[in-house]
Design a protein around this motif. Structure first.
Motif, PDB file in Angstrom:
ATOM      1  N   ASP A 278       0.821  -1.226   0.000  1.00  0.00           N
ATOM      2  CA  ASP A 278       0.000   0.000   0.000  1.00  0.00           C
ATOM      3  C   ASP A 278       0.846   1.263   0.000  1.00  0.00           C
ATOM      4  O   ASP A 278       0.452   2.283  -0.556  1.00  0.00           O
ATOM      5  N   LYS A 279       2.016   1.194   0.636  1.00  0.00           N
ATOM      6  CA  LYS A 279       2.885   2.384   0.712  1.00  0.00           C
ATOM      7  C   LYS A 279       3.612   2.654  -0.591  1.00  0.00           C
ATOM      8  O   LYS A 279       3.835   3.795  -0.961  1.00  0.00           O
ATOM      9  N   ILE A 280       4.022   1.594  -1.279  1.00  0.00           N
ATOM     10  CA  ILE A 280       4.870   1.788  -2.462  1.00  0.00           C
ATOM     11  C   ILE A 280       4.066   1.785  -3.770  1.00  0.00           C
ATOM     12  O   ILE A 280       4.591   2.108  -4.827  1.00  0.00           O
ATOM     13  N   LEU A 311      19.998  -4.546 -11.399  1.00  0.00           N
ATOM     14  CA  LEU A 311      21.145  -5.257 -10.821  1.00  0.00           C
ATOM     15  C   LEU A 311      22.464  -4.840 -11.479  1.00  0.00           C
ATOM     16  O   LEU A 311      23.516  -4.893 -10.859  1.00  0.00           O
ATOM     17  N   THR A 312      22.396  -4.427 -12.738  1.00  0.00           N
ATOM     18  CA  THR A 312      23.599  -3.964 -13.438  1.00  0.00           C
ATOM     19  C   THR A 312      24.054  -2.609 -12.918  1.00  0.00           C
ATOM     20  O   THR A 312      25.251  -2.327 -12.836  1.00  0.00           O
ATOM     21  N   ASN A 313      23.095  -1.765 -12.538  1.00  0.00           N
ATOM     22  CA  ASN A 313      23.419  -0.364 -12.228  1.00  0.00           C
ATOM     23  C   ASN A 313      23.336   0.039 -10.759  1.00  0.00           C
ATOM     24  O   ASN A 313      23.793   1.116 -10.399  1.00  0.00           O
ATOM     25  N   GLU A 314      22.713  -0.787  -9.921  1.00  0.00           N
ATOM     26  CA  GLU A 314      22.505  -0.385  -8.527  1.00  0.00           C
ATOM     27  C   GLU A 314      22.948  -1.472  -7.562  1.00  0.00           C
ATOM     28  O   GLU A 314      22.893  -2.660  -7.891  1.00  0.00           O
ATOM     29  N   GLU A 315      23.332  -1.035  -6.357  1.00  0.00           N
ATOM     30  CA  GLU A 315      23.606  -2.013  -5.289  1.00  0.00           C
ATOM     31  C   GLU A 315      22.640  -1.834  -4.120  1.00  0.00           C
ATOM     32  O   GLU A 315      22.154  -2.793  -3.562  1.00  0.00           O
ATOM     33  N   GLY A 316      22.361  -0.589  -3.782  1.00  0.00           N
ATOM     34  CA  GLY A 316      21.423  -0.312  -2.688  1.00  0.00           C
ATOM     35  C   GLY A 316      20.046  -0.010  -3.248  1.00  0.00           C
ATOM     36  O   GLY A 316      19.763   1.097  -3.707  1.00  0.00           O
ATOM     37  N   MET A 317      19.176  -1.024  -3.240  1.00  0.00           N
ATOM     38  CA  MET A 317      17.848  -0.852  -3.846  1.00  0.00           C
ATOM     39  C   MET A 317      16.842  -0.438  -2.777  1.00  0.00           C
ATOM     40  O   MET A 317      16.105  -1.252  -2.214  1.00  0.00           O
ATOM     41  N   THR A 318      16.862   0.861  -2.482  1.00  0.00           N
ATOM     42  CA  THR A 318      15.957   1.431  -1.487  1.00  0.00           C
ATOM     43  C   THR A 318      14.600   1.675  -2.139  1.00  0.00           C
ATOM     44  O   THR A 318      14.433   1.482  -3.348  1.00  0.00           O
ATOM     45  N   ARG A 319      13.666   2.139  -1.357  1.00  0.00           N
ATOM     46  CA  ARG A 319      12.321   2.420  -1.881  1.00  0.00           C
ATOM     47  C   ARG A 319      12.381   3.374  -3.077  1.00  0.00           C
ATOM     48  O   ARG A 319      11.733   3.134  -4.105  1.00  0.00           O
ATOM     49  N   GLU A 320      13.158   4.439  -2.951  1.00  0.00           N
ATOM     50  CA  GLU A 320      13.245   5.460  -4.006  1.00  0.00           C
ATOM     51  C   GLU A 320      13.841   4.873  -5.289  1.00  0.00           C
ATOM     52  O   GLU A 320      13.366   5.145  -6.390  1.00  0.00           O
ATOM     53  N   VAL A 331       6.736  -1.601 -14.213  1.00  0.00           N
ATOM     54  CA  VAL A 331       6.469  -2.826 -13.451  1.00  0.00           C
ATOM     55  C   VAL A 331       6.012  -2.444 -12.038  1.00  0.00           C
ATOM     56  O   VAL A 331       6.378  -1.393 -11.525  1.00  0.00           O
ATOM     57  N   CYS A 332       5.228  -3.313 -11.432  1.00  0.00           N
ATOM     58  CA  CYS A 332       4.720  -3.063 -10.071  1.00  0.00           C
ATOM     59  C   CYS A 332       5.899  -3.022  -9.095  1.00  0.00           C
ATOM     60  O   CYS A 332       6.654  -4.001  -8.988  1.00  0.00           O
ATOM     61  N   PRO A 333       6.095  -1.911  -8.363  1.00  0.00           N
ATOM     62  CA  PRO A 333       7.271  -1.802  -7.489  1.00  0.00           C
ATOM     63  C   PRO A 333       7.288  -2.823  -6.356  1.00  0.00           C
ATOM     64  O   PRO A 333       8.353  -3.289  -5.953  1.00  0.00           O
ATOM     65  N   PHE A 334       6.113  -3.208  -5.867  1.00  0.00           N
ATOM     66  CA  PHE A 334       6.071  -4.172  -4.762  1.00  0.00           C
ATOM     67  C   PHE A 334       6.497  -5.559  -5.239  1.00  0.00           C
ATOM     68  O   PHE A 334       7.389  -6.183  -4.655  1.00  0.00           O
ATOM     69  N   GLU A 335       5.876  -6.035  -6.321  1.00  0.00           N
ATOM     70  CA  GLU A 335       6.246  -7.354  -6.866  1.00  0.00           C
ATOM     71  C   GLU A 335       7.698  -7.354  -7.337  1.00  0.00           C
ATOM     72  O   GLU A 335       8.403  -8.349  -7.215  1.00  0.00           O
ATOM     73  N   PHE A 336       8.143  -6.230  -7.869  1.00  0.00           N
ATOM     74  CA  PHE A 336       9.528  -6.035  -8.304  1.00  0.00           C
ATOM     75  C   PHE A 336      10.481  -6.276  -7.129  1.00  0.00           C
ATOM     76  O   PHE A 336      11.464  -7.020  -7.233  1.00  0.00           O
ATOM     77  N   SER A 337      10.160  -5.664  -5.983  1.00  0.00           N
ATOM     78  CA  SER A 337      11.031  -5.816  -4.799  1.00  0.00           C
ATOM     79  C   SER A 337      11.036  -7.262  -4.300  1.00  0.00           C
ATOM     80  O   SER A 337      12.062  -7.776  -3.860  1.00  0.00           O
TER      81      SER A 337
END
Length: 763
Positions: A278-280, A311-320, A331-337
């Protein structure tokens, strides 16, 4: 030398062949059970020579990688000198909606099993069969194909080729990760007192495959002291994955910052933070259907590219970060996470994703668990959260609403809701003079009514949309699941709340179930500044005799904190009489020592009563107040008000155990003192008394378990906001006569025990 990549057939084919949209339209909870039932039903029709659930394994070398693929095929049939691989799939939609010729992902799964068996048994040809079964009618649809071994070999090569970009990315990352973990030095110039010891014991616990209960004071840097040794354990090959579990958003940020700090020192490690759906959610309404949400529509067609990109470009996958890539790839950010959680090295998330049977990350296989550590931050919160996860309620009121909604619309559903409501009415009449009472058991009549309700509701929800019905369906389903857990650690009780009647299956002691949900992980590290007394937390969080325990004294000097106890009664019956005296204590404090103060109360009503009294006496002092249901922006504004070296005093009125009493860092002169009103005991109530009686029967101190320990934990958490570093100084004022009693005194930290009775003097 080939580096091995272990992968299941299902994971491999789903990665390469999955397509289509996320669709969270109603699906019956019995789907999984239907699948198992139908598999067994079809397997019973096999001939004597046929085999079922056959384990198969193969290895394919590509460049310097060796893919070790395994899984179990549903059926191995022997027909007229032809071996047949049978792949069984159940479905709930009408049979005409089954894709003509079968689905590519199912063919791929069956063909991989066929390749494995043919290779192992030197077969030139083998048959592949898809058996689709409709769950309600049991109508069967078959698709069959004869395959040559050479074409199966080419097919597997193509699947591996499609999977390789992802496999290579993960493989190269793991190589860099392991190297960087080995080389990483502690990311600060020196260890704070107690930090090295905590880090050392965490590492030893992981090494020895033990669980650890660690009480470590606020301000020593528990997050880095648990993460750093876990990272080193990855470098040494003892771990492959780390979960950092928290109860609050603010502590998630601390973990993200700790990883950021280690990355700045050379660590190469991927992390994902899972934020509640619900938040994301990027839409106004959380409705995961392809015709409403573009992020759900075609999700599986785009998700692999999105995962490769992030995965190629980031290491810290925060909410933002997740939100940015979710928008980029639609893509849906929740299912993505959630999908990322299976690919990354560390997951920062709520306790639920591991301990709650309803939402845990189920695709984490037993093999993976063996190389995974759980770091449970602020572990004292897991006690009540555990009770909540394993308990369930049934409300009469919702069945009354359903009767109104479906009267004259759907007779069978109306009757089903009416039967449950009638059961409640009989119970209500039988106990009309009681507001709360326990039941020895749930009678069979209720269970039958509930199961009938679920059955009818499932049929209705396939074609109709009703929010009330959906809510009732999940409530009843969860209730039925919890009935399977009922044992001596549960109590069934009924309470009357206004016009509603509620039956609750209440888990009084979550120890056994927490232990069960955490089973299989290499090591679990429970840590908090207020894991006191340690024996209580070990007992109630499912600790075992051979677990490790550690208690680190505060590194901060008792000279840094000036503690004062005012022996006033804050008991419910005395609150009106003593609130004026409490206001006087606060006024004397800020007159003698101006500054920024947080004042904590055991309840919101009590806070308002004292606040009003204070305002009558003092209109000029700047005050802010914790409101109920504050937004994140409002919370930030509340904390932002605490600035160092302000010309006027600031008083923040807040609730013990609330959002500002733990996980809040107001460094240096941003906070000069903390006032705690009361010993934090939960309000006397039926539920807490049930907990008390339960532990008394176990020959433990039930009153301490139900009231004293949870209450004093809140006091210690609130007081812990004050001294966060070697430079901090401040005043703690404890207002309650019980703070002078032995039972409470022994729970106070050592540095608080050099207290003075009465008001502090001017500095």
């Amino acid at each position: 030398m080939f580096d091995a990549i272990y992968i299941s057939v299902r994971t491999l084919v789903e990665h390469v062949f999955r397509s289509g949209s996320i669709d969270s339209r109603f699906r019956s909870q019995s789907t999984l059970l239907d699948g198992t039932r139908i598999h067994q039903l079809i397997q019973k029709t096999y001939q004597e020579s046929d085999r079922k659930e056959v384990y198969l394994r193969t290895e394919m070398k590509v460049k310097d990688l060796s893919f070790i693929i395994d899984g179990r095929c549903d059926g191995l049939l022997f027909r007229d000198d032809v071996v047949v691989i049978d792949e069984i799939k159940s479905y709930s939609q009408p049979s005409e909606q089954i894709q003509q010729g079968g689905y590519p992902v199912h063919w791929a799964q069956a063909k991989l099993y066929a390749y494995m068996y043919a290779k192992e048994n030197d077969l030139e040809k083998i048959a592949v069969q898809l058996t689709y079964v409709q769950v309600d009618t049991l109508e069967k649809t078959y698709f069959k194909e004869i395959c040559c071994f050479t074409e199966l070999e080419v097919f597997l090569g193509k699947v591996i080729e499609d999977y390789s970009p992802y496999a290579n990315l993960l493989h190269e990352h793991r190589r860099s990760r392991n190297e960087s973990c080995k080389e990483l030095a502690f990311p600060f110039d020196s260890y704070r007192a107690g930090q090295r010891k905590l880090a050392g014991v965490v590492y030893k616990s992981i090494l020895d495959k033990k669980n650890l209960f660690a009480k470590a004071p606020t301000g020593i840097g528990k997050t880095i002291s648990t993460l750093f040794p876990s990272v080193k354990a990855i470098g040494e090959g003892h771990l492959d994955k780390v979960f950092y579990l928290t109860a609050k958003t603010i502590t998630r940020t601390t973990a993200e910052e700790a990883f950021k700090k280690m990355r700045a020192c050379g660590l190469c490690m991927s992390t994902v933070t899972i934020t509640a759906k619900d938040k994301i959610c990027l839409k106004d309404e959380t409705n995961c259907q392809k015709d409403y949400c573009e992020f759900a529509n075609g999700y599986y067609d785009r998700i692999n590219d999105a995962i490769l990109d992030i995965l190629t470009n980031e290491e810290g996958m925060t909410r933002e970060v997740i939100e940015f890539y979710a928008k980029k790839h639609t893509v849906c950010p929740f299912e993505f996470s959630l999908d990322l959680a299976y690919a990354v090295d560390s997951i920062i998330c709520d306790y639920n994703y591991v301990f709650d049977p309803r939402v845990s990350l189920k695709r984490l296989f037993e093999e993976q668990k063996k190389s995974t550590a759980l770091l449970v931050d602020e572990a004292h919160n897991l006690v009540d959260r555990g009770r909540e996860m394993f308990s369930s309620s049934l409300n009469k009121d919702i069945f009354v609403q359903l009767k109104k909604e479906f009267k004259g619309v759907n007779k069978s559903l109306f009757d089903a809701a009416n039967k449950v409501n009638a059961w409640f009415l009989i119970l209500k009449k039988k106990h009309q003079d009681k507001h709360e009472f326990t039941l020895d058991h749930l009678d069979e009549e209720l269970m039958e009514h509930l199961m009938q309700f679920v059955e009818i509701t499932e049929q209705v929800l396939l074609t109709e949309t009703s929010q009330t019905l959906l809510e009732a369906y999940f409530m009843v389903n969860n209730f039925l699941k919890v009935t399977e857990l009922l044992d001596e650690d549960y109590v069934i009780y009924v309470e009357k709340v206004k016009n509603d009647f509620i039956v609750k299956l209440f888990c009084m002691d979550p120890a056994k179930l927490l232990q069960q949900m955490g089973k299989g992980y290499r090591s679990k590290i429970f840590f908090s500044a207020t894991l006191s007394p340690l024996s209580y937390y070990q007992d109630i969080l499912g600790g075992q005799e051979d677990d490790y325990a550690l208690s680190i004294p505060s590194p901060f000097s008792s000279d840094q904190v000036d503690v004062h106890i005012h022996p006033l009664s804050t008991r419910f019956r005395d609150r009106d009489r003593t609130k004026e005296s409490i206001v006087s204590v606060i006024q004397t404090l800020i007159k003698r020592r101006p500054g920024n103060y947080l004042i904590f109360f055991p309840s919101y009503q009590y806070l308002l009563a004292v606040y009003d009294q204070f305002k009558q006496k003092d209109e000029d002092t700047h005050t802010i107040i914790q409101a109920t249901g504050m937004t994140e922006t409002e919370r930030e504004a509340f904390l932002e008000a605490f600035q160092p070296n302000q010309s006027e005093t600031l008083l923040g009125f807040a609730v013990l155990g609330g959002i500002f009493s733990e996980g809040v860092d107001l460094i240096g002169d941003r906070l000069n003192g903390v006032v705690v009103v009361g010993v934090g005991l939960p309000q006397l109530c039926f539920e807490r008394n049930l907990i008390k009686d339960h532990f008394n029967q176990k020959n433990k101190n039930g009153y301490d378990y139900a009231y004293v320990y949870p209450g004093m934990n809140k006091v210690l958490q609130a007081g812990g906001r004050l001294i966060r570093s070697e430079e901090d100084h401040g005043t703690i004022v404890l207002i309650d006569d019980r703070f002078l009693q032995r039972q409470y005194q022994q729970l106070l930290p050592l540095e608080w025990k050099l207290y003075t009775v009465g008001s502090p003097q001017k500095h």
